[in-house]
Design a protein around this motif. Structure first.
Motif, mmCIF file in Angstrom:
data_model
loop_
_atom_site.group_PDB
_atom_site.id
_atom_site.type_symbol
_atom_site.label_atom_id
_atom_site.label_comp_id
_atom_site.label_asym_id
_atom_site.label_seq_id
_atom_site.Cartn_x
_atom_site.Cartn_y
_atom_site.Cartn_z
ATOM 1 N N ALA A 121 -6.257 16.189 7.106
ATOM 2 C CA ALA A 121 -5.321 16.930 6.265
ATOM 3 C C ALA A 121 -3.867 17.021 6.941
ATOM 4 O O ALA A 121 -2.744 17.099 6.625
ATOM 5 C CB ALA A 121 -5.986 18.159 5.973
ATOM 6 N N ASP A 122 -4.045 17.464 8.378
ATOM 7 C CA ASP A 122 -3.063 17.631 9.326
ATOM 8 C C ASP A 122 -1.933 16.563 8.956
ATOM 9 O O ASP A 122 -0.799 16.546 9.181
ATOM 10 C CB ASP A 122 -3.547 17.767 10.870
ATOM 11 N N VAL A 123 -2.420 15.366 9.055
ATOM 12 C CA VAL A 123 -1.552 14.115 9.050
ATOM 13 C C VAL A 123 -0.908 13.993 7.652
ATOM 14 O O VAL A 123 0.489 13.971 7.484
ATOM 15 C CB VAL A 123 -2.442 12.949 9.228
ATOM 16 N N VAL A 124 -1.798 14.409 6.575
ATOM 17 C CA VAL A 124 -1.091 14.310 5.263
ATOM 18 C C VAL A 124 0.015 15.111 5.047
ATOM 19 O O VAL A 124 1.104 15.272 4.702
ATOM 20 C CB VAL A 124 -2.182 14.276 4.145
ATOM 21 N N SER A 125 -0.351 16.456 5.403
ATOM 22 C CA SER A 125 0.584 17.641 5.104
ATOM 23 C C SER A 125 1.828 17.776 6.189
ATOM 24 O O SER A 125 2.741 18.421 5.859
ATOM 25 C CB SER A 125 -0.157 19.094 5.061
ATOM 26 N N ASP A 163 0.914 -1.210 -0.068
ATOM 27 C CA ASP A 163 0.196 0.015 -0.022
ATOM 28 C C ASP A 163 0.737 1.183 -0.017
ATOM 29 O O ASP A 163 0.438 2.474 0.238
ATOM 30 C CB ASP A 163 -0.810 0.056 1.191
ATOM 31 N N GLY A 164 2.201 0.899 0.198
ATOM 32 C CA GLY A 164 3.089 2.221 0.213
ATOM 33 C C GLY A 164 3.358 2.890 1.487
ATOM 34 O O GLY A 164 3.727 4.059 1.814
ATOM 35 N N GLY A 165 2.998 1.958 2.511
ATOM 36 C CA GLY A 165 3.010 2.412 3.950
ATOM 37 C C GLY A 165 2.011 3.141 4.419
ATOM 38 O O GLY A 165 0.915 2.839 4.110
ATOM 39 N N GLY A 166 2.136 3.896 5.383
ATOM 40 C CA GLY A 166 0.639 4.500 6.013
ATOM 41 C C GLY A 166 1.067 5.404 7.226
ATOM 42 O O GLY A 166 2.403 5.857 7.241
ATOM 43 N N TRP A 167 0.294 5.899 7.890
ATOM 44 C CA TRP A 167 0.454 7.134 8.935
ATOM 45 C C TRP A 167 0.207 6.426 10.285
ATOM 46 O O TRP A 167 -1.219 5.837 10.387
ATOM 47 C CB TRP A 167 -0.223 8.189 8.732
ATOM 48 N N TYR A 168 1.009 6.673 11.234
ATOM 49 C CA TYR A 168 0.673 6.242 12.771
ATOM 50 C C TYR A 168 0.761 7.609 13.214
ATOM 51 O O TYR A 168 1.561 8.353 13.102
ATOM 52 C CB TYR A 168 1.602 5.424 13.442
ATOM 53 N N ALA A 169 -0.311 7.922 14.291
ATOM 54 C CA ALA A 169 -0.238 9.075 15.018
ATOM 55 C C ALA A 169 -0.563 8.747 16.381
ATOM 56 O O ALA A 169 -1.336 7.810 16.741
ATOM 57 C CB ALA A 169 -1.392 10.080 14.712
ATOM 58 N N ILE A 170 0.177 9.230 17.152
ATOM 59 C CA ILE A 170 -0.030 8.855 18.714
ATOM 60 C C ILE A 170 -0.318 10.315 19.558
ATOM 61 O O ILE A 170 0.664 11.280 19.602
ATOM 62 C CB ILE A 170 1.383 8.123 19.377
ATOM 63 N N SER A 195 8.974 10.992 7.142
ATOM 64 C CA SER A 195 8.942 12.219 8.164
ATOM 65 C C SER A 195 8.770 11.334 9.644
ATOM 66 O O SER A 195 7.887 10.715 9.370
ATOM 67 C CB SER A 195 8.413 13.495 7.965
ATOM 68 N N ILE A 196 9.240 11.882 10.699
ATOM 69 C CA ILE A 196 8.717 11.924 11.796
ATOM 70 C C ILE A 196 8.555 12.985 12.538
ATOM 71 O O ILE A 196 9.477 14.064 12.731
ATOM 72 C CB ILE A 196 9.692 10.757 12.835
ATOM 73 N N ASN A 197 7.330 13.567 12.700
ATOM 74 C CA ASN A 197 6.985 14.611 13.318
ATOM 75 C C ASN A 197 6.670 14.544 14.591
ATOM 76 O O ASN A 197 5.663 13.700 15.198
ATOM 77 C CB ASN A 197 5.837 15.399 12.560
ATOM 78 N N ILE A 198 7.060 15.337 15.743
ATOM 79 C CA ILE A 198 6.715 15.414 17.130
ATOM 80 C C ILE A 198 6.118 16.762 17.436
ATOM 81 O O ILE A 198 6.635 17.896 17.163
ATOM 82 C CB ILE A 198 8.024 15.206 17.894
ATOM 83 N N TYR A 199 4.935 16.823 17.915
ATOM 84 C CA TYR A 199 4.142 18.157 18.346
ATOM 85 C C TYR A 199 4.303 17.953 19.981
ATOM 86 O O TYR A 199 3.757 16.960 20.736
ATOM 87 C CB TYR A 199 2.847 18.155 17.946
ATOM 88 N N THR A 234 1.199 22.160 13.504
ATOM 89 C CA THR A 234 0.373 21.712 14.493
ATOM 90 C C THR A 234 -0.646 20.524 13.961
ATOM 91 O O THR A 234 -1.075 20.422 12.797
ATOM 92 C CB THR A 234 -0.298 22.945 14.995
ATOM 93 N N VAL A 235 -1.335 19.735 15.037
ATOM 94 C CA VAL A 235 -1.989 18.793 14.684
ATOM 95 C C VAL A 235 -3.325 19.098 15.663
ATOM 96 O O VAL A 235 -3.091 19.108 16.784
ATOM 97 C CB VAL A 235 -1.631 17.208 14.803
ATOM 98 N N ASP A 236 -4.547 19.079 15.054
ATOM 99 C CA ASP A 236 -5.677 18.987 16.191
ATOM 100 C C ASP A 236 -6.628 17.695 15.828
ATOM 101 O O ASP A 236 -7.311 17.618 14.981
ATOM 102 C CB ASP A 236 -6.571 20.200 15.616
ATOM 103 N N THR A 237 -6.170 16.813 16.992
ATOM 104 C CA THR A 237 -6.868 15.414 16.864
ATOM 105 C C THR A 237 -8.319 15.778 17.159
ATOM 106 O O THR A 237 -9.076 14.711 16.789
ATOM 107 C CB THR A 237 -6.383 14.796 18.102
ATOM 108 N N SER A 238 -9.048 16.671 17.653
ATOM 109 C CA SER A 238 -10.455 16.855 17.760
ATOM 110 C C SER A 238 -11.274 17.088 16.618
ATOM 111 O O SER A 238 -12.405 16.957 16.593
ATOM 112 C CB SER A 238 -10.462 18.026 18.982
#
Length: 154
Positions: A69-73, A41-48, A149-153, A77-81
């Motif tokens: 969109a926050d995850v893809v871009s 599938d070309g990988g994926g995204w994990y968010a914690i 990438s590995i992004n930490i917020y 910042t990321v707003d999980t709500s």
């Protein structure tokens, strides 16, 4: 663990002395979350997301249509709500800080680590795990990580 969740707990007792050091892993029930399907599938995204009240984990395949969109871009910042759906693995513990300390990101291929090394003999595979890995390096040509990438917020 909350009653409503989409993952399955692999172990109910996290004590390393009780479950052969298996930890408290979960299965998200998606073949695309790891291994050959994940790769195809070309990988994926994990968010914690972690705070003093909970730890939430989300997963989206690279082919998923509902990735926020926050995850893809990978923005600043990321707003999980907002766009995030229910977590794949929600963990709500009233005394989270009693059981969890600071996090580390560890990325490795543990071919014969605690869990694998402990069960290899019963797997029906030849010799020992270490001997097999040493003698068959071509069996692991597809065993690698590639990160965009590995992004930490905070």
């Amino acid at each position: 663990m909350p009653v409503k969740r989409t993952m399955t707990a692999l172990e109910l007792d996290c004590d390393t002395a009780v479950n052969n050091n298996a930890g408290c892993g979960v299965s998200v029930g998606q073949a695309s979350s790891f291994g050959p399907t994940f790769n195809a599938d070309g990988g994926g995204w994990y968010a914690i997301e972690r705070n003093n009240r909970f730890i939430n984990v989300w997963f989206w395949s690279r082919r998923a249509k509902n990735v926020p969109a926050d995850v893809v871009s990978g923005g600043k910042t990321v707003d999980t709500s907002e766009e995030f759906r229910s977590p794949t693995s929600p963990t709500q513990i009233a005394t989270l800080t009693e059981f969890f300390d600071g996090n580390n990101i560890i990325i490795n291929l543990t071919f014969c680590g605690d869990r694998a090394g402990a069960v290899y003999a019963a797997s029906g595979c030849p010799s020992t795990c270490e001997s097999y890995v040493d003698a068959n390096p071509t069996a692991f040509v597809d065993a690698y990580f590639q990160f965009t990438s590995i992004n930490i917020y905070t």
